[in-house]
Design a protein around this motif. Structure first.
Motif, PDB file in Angstrom:
ATOM      1  N   LYS A 234       0.842  -1.213   0.000  1.00 12.65           N
ATOM      2  CA  LYS A 234       0.000   0.000   0.000  1.00 12.65           C
ATOM      3  C   LYS A 234       0.869   1.251   0.000  1.00 12.65           C
ATOM      4  CE  LYS A 234      -4.308  -1.416   2.226  1.00 12.65           C
ATOM      5  NZ  LYS A 234      -5.312  -1.062   3.237  1.00 12.65           N
TER       6      LYS A 234
ATOM      7  N   ARG B 103       0.779   4.204  -2.711  1.00 15.46           N
ATOM      8  CA  ARG B 103       0.436   5.527  -2.174  1.00 15.46           C
ATOM      9  C   ARG B 103       1.457   6.576  -2.612  1.00 15.46           C
ATOM     10  NH1 ARG B 103      -0.429   3.647   3.280  1.00 15.46           N
ATOM     11  NH2 ARG B 103      -2.654   3.346   3.007  1.00 15.46           N
TER      12      ARG B 103
ATOM     13  N   ARG C 108     -10.573   0.584  -1.674  1.00 12.62           N
ATOM     14  CA  ARG C 108     -10.063   1.944  -1.616  1.00 12.62           C
ATOM     15  C   ARG C 108      -8.667   2.003  -1.009  1.00 12.62           C
ATOM     16  NH1 ARG C 108      -9.901   5.057   2.715  1.00 12.62           N
ATOM     17  NH2 ARG C 108      -9.714   7.284   2.353  1.00 12.62           N
TER      18      ARG C 108
ATOM     19  N   GLY D 167      -6.425   4.770   0.777  1.00 17.71           N
ATOM     20  CA  GLY D 167      -6.471   6.118   1.350  1.00 17.71           C
ATOM     21  C   GLY D 167      -5.096   6.574   1.777  1.00 17.71           C
TER      22      GLY D 167
ATOM     23  N   TYR E  12     -11.194   6.288   7.047  1.00 18.91           N
ATOM     24  CA  TYR E  12     -12.367   5.888   6.263  1.00 18.91           C
ATOM     25  C   TYR E  12     -12.624   4.391   6.340  1.00 18.91           C
ATOM     26  CZ  TYR E  12     -13.775  10.420   4.617  1.00 18.91           C
ATOM     27  OH  TYR E  12     -14.280  11.695   4.579  1.00 18.91           O
ATOM     28  N   ASP E  13     -11.614   3.602   6.688  1.00 23.61           N
ATOM     29  CA  ASP E  13     -11.908   2.183   6.947  1.00 23.61           C
ATOM     30  C   ASP E  13     -12.964   2.093   8.031  1.00 23.61           C
ATOM     31  OD1 ASP E  13      -9.994   1.205   5.148  1.00 23.61           O
ATOM     32  OD2 ASP E  13      -8.404   1.477   6.620  1.00 23.61           O
TER      33      ASP E  13
HETATM   34  N1  LIG Z   1     -11.742  -0.392  12.070  1.00 26.64           N
HETATM   35  C1  LIG Z   1     -10.500   0.005  12.402  1.00 26.64           C
HETATM   36  N2  LIG Z   1     -10.222   0.380  13.665  1.00 26.64           N
HETATM   37  C2  LIG Z   1      -8.976   0.779  14.012  1.00 26.64           C
HETATM   38  N3  LIG Z   1      -7.954   0.816  13.146  1.00 26.64           N
HETATM   39  C3  LIG Z   1      -8.165   0.457  11.883  1.00 26.64           C
HETATM   40  C4  LIG Z   1      -9.458   0.044  11.438  1.00 26.64           C
HETATM   41  N4  LIG Z   1      -9.377  -0.250  10.118  1.00 26.64           N
HETATM   42  C5  LIG Z   1      -8.099  -0.018   9.776  1.00 26.64           C
HETATM   43  N5  LIG Z   1      -7.372   0.393  10.817  1.00 26.64           N
HETATM   44  C6  LIG Z   1      -5.914   0.683  10.825  1.00 26.64           C
HETATM   45  O1  LIG Z   1      -5.593   1.838  10.102  1.00 26.64           O
HETATM   46  C7  LIG Z   1      -4.309   1.691   9.500  1.00 26.64           C
HETATM   47  C8  LIG Z   1      -4.301   2.192   8.080  1.00 26.64           C
HETATM   48  O2  LIG Z   1      -5.158   1.394   7.275  1.00 26.64           O
HETATM   49  P1  LIG Z   1      -5.185   1.610   5.703  1.00 26.64           P
HETATM   50  O3  LIG Z   1      -3.807   1.552   5.145  1.00 26.64           O
HETATM   51  O4  LIG Z   1      -6.218   0.698   5.107  1.00 26.64           O
HETATM   52  O5  LIG Z   1      -5.687   3.133   5.656  1.00 26.64           O
HETATM   53  P2  LIG Z   1      -6.376   3.951   4.497  1.00 26.64           P
HETATM   54  O6  LIG Z   1      -7.702   3.402   4.157  1.00 26.64           O
HETATM   55  O7  LIG Z   1      -5.410   4.054   3.380  1.00 26.64           O
HETATM   56  O8  LIG Z   1      -6.480   5.353   5.267  1.00 26.64           O
HETATM   57  P3  LIG Z   1      -7.638   6.453   5.362  1.00 26.64           P
HETATM   58  O9  LIG Z   1      -8.944   5.748   5.511  1.00 26.64           O
HETATM   59  O10 LIG Z   1      -7.284   7.266   6.573  1.00 26.64           O
HETATM   60  O11 LIG Z   1      -7.568   7.265   4.118  1.00 26.64           O
HETATM   61  C9  LIG Z   1      -3.936   0.229   9.597  1.00 26.64           C
HETATM   62  O12 LIG Z   1      -2.895   0.117  10.541  1.00 26.64           O
HETATM   63  C10 LIG Z   1      -5.188  -0.437  10.084  1.00 26.64           C
HETATM   64  O13 LIG Z   1      -4.904  -1.488  10.973  1.00 26.64           O
END
Ligand SMILES: Nc1ncnc2c1ncn2[C@@H]1O[C@H](COP(=O)(O)OP(=O)(O)OP(=O)(O)O)[C@@H](O)[C@H]1O
Ligand SMILES: Nc1nc2c(c(=O)[nH]1)N(C=O)[C@@H](CNc1ccc(C(=O)N[C@@H](CCC(=O)O)C(=O)O)cc1)CN2
Length: 243
Positions: free
Chosen positions: A15, A19, A184, A186, A192-193
């Protein structure tokens, strides 16, 4: 996603690589390219909002008519008293959640202003407020934003709670890329997750520059799909998930 197990660290590294490439491409966009992208995306989003606001059903119709009377078979002097046709179209108020694009992000920095102007009377426009743990609170856009963390601009009206976004008819989502499944990529905070886990994916639309809809992005178990994307050249398209 590959059909063999990939450990979380490998996915996170993959990722990060994608990114960096996408952020570099965004930085390389000229002002004219950014403006052209924003204009096309805003036109498409405004059209999507107008279409959503035009969809009413009998139970939600605000039009105060009473039972419809058929004009069929009416004769004589009462005929002219029959209903004078369908009520004039009145768009339904919507709850829309969006974001404040940073310079170079799809949608243009004036996106909230444009959305607010396009929404029917009585609508609400929600914008995210980044919490210390990177989860998202929400607040209504009332015409002003103030500087927040990480170069963000955020609404200064009362916070509505992390679940407020679940009431939205449409949710516009920032993304660096989306793949054909709707997965997605991010900025890496996981904001946004968490927000997408509270939402009906069919109501979520990611805004992208041309070239950011990819065949596949690295996906982790927590990644949730979006329902559609908007790009300047392709307009609004559902992702595979909703087809
Ligand atoms: N439901 C959740 N609760 C807490 N932490 C989470 C959750 N989902 C994802 N994370 C954590 O957030 C971090 C970043 O995840 P990811 O790389 O998918 O972000 P992203 O979707 O690119 O970021 P954003 O949504 O901020 O644009 C990871 O370490 C992941 O474990
Ligand atoms: N416009 C917008 N708002 C959003 C997001 C987004 O992607 N875009 N987010 C999506 O989850 C959340 C915020 N997450 C973010 C995560 C990282 C960076 C970031 O790295 N920004 C700068 C660094 C600025 C600084 O440190 O001062 C950068 O891009 O280099 C910004 C926002 C909520 N609001």
């Amino acid at each position: 996603m590959p059909d063999f197990p990939v450990d979380a660290e490998t996915i996170a590294r993959a990722k990060g690589d994608v990114r960096r490439r996408l952020l570099a491409a965004r930085r390389a966009l000229t002002e004219a390219e950014r403006a052209g992208s924003a204009t096309a995306i805003q036109a498409c989003v405004v059209a999507t909002i107008r279409a959503a606001a035009a969809i009413t059903d009998d139970t939600s119709s605000p039009w105060p008519t009473g039972p419809r009377v058929s004009t069929a078979g009416q004769t004589g002097t009462d005929a002219h008293r029959a209903p004078i046709g369908d009520p004039p179209h009145r768009p339904r108020p919507l709850v829309v959640a969006a974001y404040v694009p940073m310079p170079g992000e799809p949608g243009g920095t004036d996106l909230p202003h444009v959305l607010r102007a396009a929404l029917p009377a009585g609508s609400r426009l929600l914008l995210p407020v980044l919490l210390p743990d990177n989860d998202l609170d929400w607040a209504e856009y009332t015409g002003t934003v103030r500087p927040g963390r990480l170069g963000l601009r955020e609404p200064d009206s009362p916070r509505l709670g992390v679940d407020a976004v679940a009431a939205a008819d449409l949710v516009l989502v920032p993304a660096l890329a989306i793949d054909n499944r709707g997965i997605r990529l991010g900025r890496g905070g996981g904001s946004y997750d968490r927000a997408l886990a509270r939402l009906d994916p069919a109501r979520t639309i990611a805004l992208l520059h041309d070239g950011e809809l990819l065949p596949e992005v690295p996906a982790a178990a927590h990644d949730r799909p979006v329902g559609a994307v908007v790009t300047p050249s392709g307009g609004l398209r559902p992702t595979e998930w909703t087809k």
